[in-house]
Design a protein around this motif. Sequence first.
Motif, mmCIF file in Angstrom:
data_model
loop_
_atom_site.group_PDB
_atom_site.id
_atom_site.type_symbol
_atom_site.label_atom_id
_atom_site.label_comp_id
_atom_site.label_asym_id
_atom_site.label_seq_id
_atom_site.Cartn_x
_atom_site.Cartn_y
_atom_site.Cartn_z
ATOM 1 N N ARG A 1 0.830 -1.207 0.000
ATOM 2 C CA ARG A 1 0.000 0.000 0.000
ATOM 3 C C ARG A 1 0.868 1.262 0.000
ATOM 4 O O ARG A 1 0.549 2.244 -0.684
ATOM 5 C CB ARG A 1 -0.941 0.000 1.208
ATOM 6 C CG ARG A 1 -2.121 -0.951 1.053
ATOM 7 C CD ARG A 1 -2.944 -1.031 2.329
ATOM 8 N NE ARG A 1 -3.502 0.262 2.734
ATOM 9 C CZ ARG A 1 -4.598 0.819 2.234
ATOM 10 N NH1 ARG A 1 -5.280 0.186 1.281
ATOM 11 N NH2 ARG A 1 -5.042 1.980 2.676
ATOM 12 N N ASP B 1 2.054 1.727 -3.538
ATOM 13 C CA ASP B 1 0.975 2.216 -4.407
ATOM 14 C C ASP B 1 0.716 3.696 -4.173
ATOM 15 O O ASP B 1 0.512 4.473 -5.123
ATOM 16 C CB ASP B 1 -0.305 1.415 -4.163
ATOM 17 C CG ASP B 1 -0.241 0.013 -4.737
ATOM 18 O OD1 ASP B 1 0.582 -0.231 -5.642
ATOM 19 O OD2 ASP B 1 -1.015 -0.851 -4.276
ATOM 20 N N PHE B 2 0.702 4.103 -2.901
ATOM 21 C CA PHE B 2 0.513 5.524 -2.609
ATOM 22 C C PHE B 2 1.622 6.349 -3.248
ATOM 23 O O PHE B 2 1.367 7.388 -3.879
ATOM 24 C CB PHE B 2 0.489 5.793 -1.099
ATOM 25 C CG PHE B 2 0.953 7.178 -0.776
ATOM 26 C CD1 PHE B 2 0.151 8.271 -1.085
ATOM 27 C CD2 PHE B 2 2.220 7.405 -0.254
ATOM 28 C CE1 PHE B 2 0.608 9.564 -0.869
ATOM 29 C CE2 PHE B 2 2.681 8.685 -0.029
ATOM 30 C CZ PHE B 2 1.865 9.775 -0.331
ATOM 31 N N GLY C 1 -4.191 6.796 6.644
ATOM 32 C CA GLY C 1 -4.784 5.487 6.430
ATOM 33 C C GLY C 1 -4.085 4.631 5.403
ATOM 34 O O GLY C 1 -4.604 3.589 4.994
ATOM 35 N N VAL C 2 -2.886 5.033 4.980
ATOM 36 C CA VAL C 2 -2.138 4.222 4.011
ATOM 37 C C VAL C 2 -1.643 2.948 4.675
ATOM 38 O O VAL C 2 -1.727 1.856 4.107
ATOM 39 C CB VAL C 2 -0.958 5.027 3.428
ATOM 40 C CG1 VAL C 2 -0.160 4.176 2.434
ATOM 41 C CG2 VAL C 2 -1.447 6.308 2.763
ATOM 42 N N ARG D 1 -1.165 0.797 8.710
ATOM 43 C CA ARG D 1 -1.827 0.676 10.017
ATOM 44 C C ARG D 1 -0.953 1.123 11.171
ATOM 45 O O ARG D 1 -1.455 1.539 12.219
ATOM 46 C CB ARG D 1 -2.260 -0.782 10.240
ATOM 47 C CG ARG D 1 -3.417 -1.232 9.371
ATOM 48 C CD ARG D 1 -3.851 -2.638 9.755
ATOM 49 N NE ARG D 1 -2.832 -3.622 9.398
ATOM 50 C CZ ARG D 1 -2.891 -4.403 8.329
ATOM 51 N NH1 ARG D 1 -3.922 -4.319 7.503
ATOM 52 N NH2 ARG D 1 -1.933 -5.277 8.083
ATOM 53 N N TRP E 1 -5.235 9.962 0.710
ATOM 54 C CA TRP E 1 -5.184 8.893 -0.307
ATOM 55 C C TRP E 1 -6.120 7.752 0.022
ATOM 56 O O TRP E 1 -6.767 7.192 -0.865
ATOM 57 C CB TRP E 1 -3.742 8.372 -0.398
ATOM 58 C CG TRP E 1 -3.530 7.301 -1.430
ATOM 59 C CD1 TRP E 1 -3.380 7.473 -2.774
ATOM 60 C CD2 TRP E 1 -3.392 5.898 -1.201
ATOM 61 N NE1 TRP E 1 -3.163 6.275 -3.398
ATOM 62 C CE2 TRP E 1 -3.167 5.280 -2.460
ATOM 63 C CE3 TRP E 1 -3.432 5.093 -0.064
ATOM 64 C CZ2 TRP E 1 -2.990 3.914 -2.596
ATOM 65 C CZ3 TRP E 1 -3.248 3.726 -0.199
ATOM 66 C CH2 TRP E 1 -3.042 3.156 -1.466
ATOM 67 N N ALA E 2 -6.245 7.386 1.291
ATOM 68 C CA ALA E 2 -7.050 6.227 1.685
ATOM 69 C C ALA E 2 -8.409 6.617 2.236
ATOM 70 O O ALA E 2 -9.162 5.744 2.687
ATOM 71 C CB ALA E 2 -6.288 5.399 2.721
ATOM 72 N N ARG E 3 -8.735 7.888 2.190
ATOM 73 C CA ARG E 3 -9.994 8.334 2.796
ATOM 74 C C ARG E 3 -11.166 8.159 1.841
ATOM 75 O O ARG E 3 -11.025 8.271 0.647
ATOM 76 C CB ARG E 3 -9.900 9.784 3.239
ATOM 77 C CG ARG E 3 -8.789 10.067 4.253
ATOM 78 C CD ARG E 3 -8.922 9.219 5.487
ATOM 79 N NE ARG E 3 -7.941 9.587 6.539
ATOM 80 C CZ ARG E 3 -7.703 8.864 7.608
ATOM 81 N NH1 ARG E 3 -8.308 7.713 7.781
ATOM 82 N NH2 ARG E 3 -6.818 9.264 8.498
#
Length: 306
Positions: free
Chosen positions: A30, A33-34, A268-269, A271, A304-306
């Motif tokens: 992840r 990817d970000f 949130g990219v 944990r 990005w993950a929101r």
Amino acid sequence: MAHTIHKGVFPVAPTVFDQEGRLDLEGQRRAIDFMIDAGSTGIAILANFSEQFSLTDSEREVIQRTVLEHVAGRVPVIVTTTHFSTQACAARSREAQAQGAAMVMVLPPYHGATIRVEQERIREFYQSISDQIDIPIMVQDAPISGTAMSAEFLASMAREIDNVSYFKIETAQAAAKLRKLIQLGGDAVEGPWDGEEGITLLPDLQAGATGAMSGGGYPDGIRSIFDAYAKGSTDLAAGLYQKWLPLINYENRQCGPATCKILMKEGGVIRSDHVRHPFAPVPPAIRAGLLEVARPLDPLVLRWAR
């Protein structure tokens, strides 16, 4: 095959751990990817800001394989293969090439505070690695090695050793050294690069740097500066540099390798923003200060993950 000269922004990917300090390969993918989505021209792995010195050999192999397979050619990947031993560094470099690395980055051989080798052994070290691979070598010229390498010496290696053609300059007065290296090395210096999280990015670009290896948390911000300068919009680049400099400073002087993990966790990219002991967690007040500086910039990492 056409010869590729690598330019642009190649941020260092963090090594992602869970809260117990184990490799988190889902989080690693992840994070990659970000970083690609955030505009990274390429990615560097297993660098010092990846906490490479806290990994076992088997963990290095897992991270290298996982990242190169996951990137799958979307962007070029630079793999740090630094080792004191010429034989071990060459073996790491061969393996990185076999798995698809576009380049390897290598510090000169050193160990601890006192073990160094003379200049001729450094030359032999890089020559031997070059003789065993077909991809470029980036010489990392950084204070962490405790090894002084003059612009004259670096330029001579560029001219005389086939694959030594990229140089990440992270010493004091980096811009002046880059100018001299470019002048002395000419076309043999294919990649004069900026480092140190971008803290000297603007003067290094003004000196002729064609690449930047920054932290992994905000490639979009570093790209905005780099791209504006590359297009000739020097005033815009200077303004963007001033805009992002407080965050760069937090990374370079306050939070170090934890910076991009804190930003990635907040967005949130990933944990966990765990850094391996004996690194200490970033104090809550410093963490809060980092986020306070980051939020007004609206970096992609925080949404990005929101």
